[in-house]
Design a protein around this motif. Structure first.
Motif, PDB file in Angstrom:
ATOM      1  N   ALA B   8      29.832   1.948 -26.370  1.00 16.55           N
ATOM      2  CA  ALA B   8      28.819   1.392 -25.463  1.00 16.55           C
ATOM      3  C   ALA B   8      28.999  -0.119 -25.331  1.00 16.55           C
ATOM      4  O   ALA B   8      28.907  -0.678 -24.236  1.00 16.55           O
ATOM      5  CB  ALA B   8      27.421   1.719 -25.985  1.00 16.55           C
ATOM      6  N   LEU B   9      29.326  -0.774 -26.474  1.00 15.01           N
ATOM      7  CA  LEU B   9      29.541  -2.222 -26.455  1.00 15.01           C
ATOM      8  C   LEU B   9      30.750  -2.572 -25.597  1.00 15.01           C
ATOM      9  O   LEU B   9      30.721  -3.527 -24.805  1.00 15.01           O
ATOM     10  CB  LEU B   9      29.746  -2.702 -27.888  1.00 15.01           C
ATOM     11  CG  LEU B   9      29.623  -4.193 -28.130  1.00 15.01           C
ATOM     12  CD1 LEU B   9      28.217  -4.641 -27.807  1.00 15.01           C
ATOM     13  CD2 LEU B   9      29.977  -4.521 -29.555  1.00 15.01           C
ATOM     14  N   VAL B  11      31.970  -0.861 -23.086  1.00 17.76           N
ATOM     15  CA  VAL B  11      31.616  -0.679 -21.667  1.00 17.76           C
ATOM     16  C   VAL B  11      30.870  -1.891 -21.157  1.00 17.76           C
ATOM     17  O   VAL B  11      31.206  -2.484 -20.116  1.00 17.76           O
ATOM     18  CB  VAL B  11      30.763   0.595 -21.497  1.00 17.76           C
ATOM     19  CG1 VAL B  11      30.233   0.693 -20.088  1.00 17.76           C
ATOM     20  CG2 VAL B  11      31.568   1.822 -21.832  1.00 17.76           C
ATOM     21  N   ALA B  12      29.851  -2.314 -21.926  1.00 18.87           N
ATOM     22  CA  ALA B  12      29.027  -3.449 -21.494  1.00 18.87           C
ATOM     23  C   ALA B  12      29.865  -4.712 -21.391  1.00 18.87           C
ATOM     24  O   ALA B  12      29.757  -5.470 -20.419  1.00 18.87           O
ATOM     25  CB  ALA B  12      27.866  -3.650 -22.459  1.00 18.87           C
ATOM     26  N   LEU B  13      30.731  -4.957 -22.381  1.00 18.70           N
ATOM     27  CA  LEU B  13      31.529  -6.184 -22.370  1.00 18.70           C
ATOM     28  C   LEU B  13      32.527  -6.176 -21.223  1.00 18.70           C
ATOM     29  O   LEU B  13      32.724  -7.198 -20.562  1.00 18.70           O
ATOM     30  CB  LEU B  13      32.274  -6.335 -23.701  1.00 18.70           C
ATOM     31  CG  LEU B  13      31.429  -6.791 -24.872  1.00 18.70           C
ATOM     32  CD1 LEU B  13      32.286  -6.894 -26.114  1.00 18.70           C
ATOM     33  CD2 LEU B  13      30.791  -8.127 -24.583  1.00 18.70           C
ATOM     34  N   GLY B  16      30.675  -6.757 -18.036  1.00 18.37           N
ATOM     35  CA  GLY B  16      30.046  -8.078 -18.068  1.00 18.37           C
ATOM     36  C   GLY B  16      31.036  -9.202 -17.847  1.00 18.37           C
ATOM     37  O   GLY B  16      30.851 -10.043 -16.975  1.00 18.37           O
ATOM     38  N   ALA B  69      35.300   0.340 -16.964  1.00 19.26           N
ATOM     39  CA  ALA B  69      34.038   0.652 -17.636  1.00 19.26           C
ATOM     40  C   ALA B  69      33.643   2.112 -17.423  1.00 19.26           C
ATOM     41  O   ALA B  69      33.219   2.797 -18.363  1.00 19.26           O
ATOM     42  CB  ALA B  69      32.937  -0.268 -17.102  1.00 19.26           C
ATOM     43  N   LYS B  73      33.227   5.011 -20.158  1.00 19.30           N
ATOM     44  CA  LYS B  73      31.917   5.608 -20.328  1.00 19.30           C
ATOM     45  C   LYS B  73      31.962   7.134 -20.204  1.00 19.30           C
ATOM     46  O   LYS B  73      31.361   7.853 -20.981  1.00 19.30           O
ATOM     47  CB  LYS B  73      30.975   5.016 -19.270  1.00 19.30           C
ATOM     48  CG  LYS B  73      29.590   5.613 -19.225  1.00 19.30           C
ATOM     49  CD  LYS B  73      28.688   5.016 -20.277  1.00 19.30           C
ATOM     50  CE  LYS B  73      27.335   5.702 -20.249  1.00 19.30           C
ATOM     51  NZ  LYS B  73      26.646   5.587 -21.513  1.00 19.30           N
TER      52      LYS B  73
END
Lengths: 245, 75
Positions: B8-9, B11-13, B16, B69, B73
């Motif tokens: 999850a981290l 994907v977010a990074l 982002g 991402a 995911k």
């Protein structure tokens, strides 16, 4: 939450060839494209033309003028290619936004258990379709380069042994041709697939009315991506047929 | 941290950081287009076409990050 799949799912098979839902939708879009083309060519000779003919004609004319500003008089060779790219991608993109695409499911057997997959899925939301379009585009660029400049003249762009710097530039040119395929394919796939995911997620967050502005956005994105694909092909074609010195 | 949390981290990074530079690029394209439009307003249609095209190119970089991402995911 609905299941979101990166790759298209096979829905049935014909003689051992799996027909995926994206391919199925692409076939419908191609038939639509063909019918419009036949109708248009019938109407050209008709004495009383319909409003739809003038609409399509207006679109052809605008696209022709837009690409003429890049290609100049060579437009008469390249208009069939770039216009086909534009219209096919546009029809595919907008087909993916129709109600029922992605939401009408069919039960199929996969690995021994019953799963529900959508019957329709936007054609360009499958990487295979966009990769095929990208390969056609880049191969046609090479073809027209050879046709306009001659084989030896064109290949000199890639293999030049006159001095070390030119040799290195040639290697970079080869890499850039390969990266064109990837960039074409991923740009189109990413935009359309992201649009589908966005619409699905918004519809599940707020069921009523909230999807509406996003559908308008996706109409715009579909148009711009079709235009960008055709425009980039035009720009690269123009670079490929230009004489080097 | 377990592997689900790390995923999850990641994907977010990826999305982002991937959208940082395209955002700056789109802002710069928009501001320069406005500047050009202010200098000669009669070239509006040409500027608009070129601006939308350049924005689409800049946006493509963000789309690559988005594809990465999404793949992280959903696979």
């Amino acid at each position: 939450m609905p299941e979101i799949n990166i790759k298209a799912e096979p829905i049935f098979s014909v003689f051992g060839l799996h027909i995926t839902n994206s391919l199925f939708t692409s076939i419908i879009a191609t038939v639509t494209f063909l019918l419009i083309a036949i109708y248009y060519s019938k109407q050209i000779t008709a004495s009383k033309k319909s409003g739809f003919f003038y609409f399509v004609h207006f679109m052809f004319k605008s696209i022709n003028d837009l690409f003429k500003s890049i290609l100049g008089d060579n437009i008469k060779f390249f208009l069939p290619l770039v216009l086909s790219f534009f219209l096919f991608i546009l029809i595919q993109n907008w087909f993916g936004l129709l109600p029922g695409v992605g939401s009408v499911t069919i039960a199929i057997k996969e690995y021994g258990k019953i799963v529900h997959v959508p019957i329709f899925r936007g054609g360009n939301a499958d990487l295979n379709t966009t990769l095929a379009l990208a390969l056609i585009s880049v191969v046609m660029i090479q073809f027209y380069g050879v046709k306009f400049l001659g084989f030896l003249q064109y290949i000199k762009k890639f293999i030049d042994l006159s001095n070390p710097i030119n040799f290195f530039v040639g290697v970079l040119e080869i890499i850039s041709e390969i990266s064109k395929v990837l960039s074409f394919a991923f740009r189109l796939f990413g935009n359309i697939f992201a649009g589908e995911v966005l619409l699905t997620i918004v519809a599940f967050l707020v069921p009523v009315l909230a999807s509406f502005p996003f559908i308008i956005l996706e109409l715009f994105v579909g148009f711009v991506q079709a235009l960008v694909f055709a425009m980039l092909t035009t720009v690269f074609l123009n670079g490929a047929i230009a004489k080097h010195h | 941290m377990d592997s689900e949390g790390l995923k999850a981290l990641a994907v977010a990074l990826s999305i982002g950081f991937g959208t940082l530079t395209p955002a700056i690029a789109i802002g710069m394209i928009g501001s320069r287009a406005m500047e050009a439009l202010g200098r000669n307003p009669e070239a509006e249609s040409a500027i608009r076409t070129t601006m939308i095209l350049s924005i689409a190119f800049a946006e493509a970089v963000a789309i690559y990050a988005l594809v990465v991402a999404l793949i992280l995911k959903f696979t």
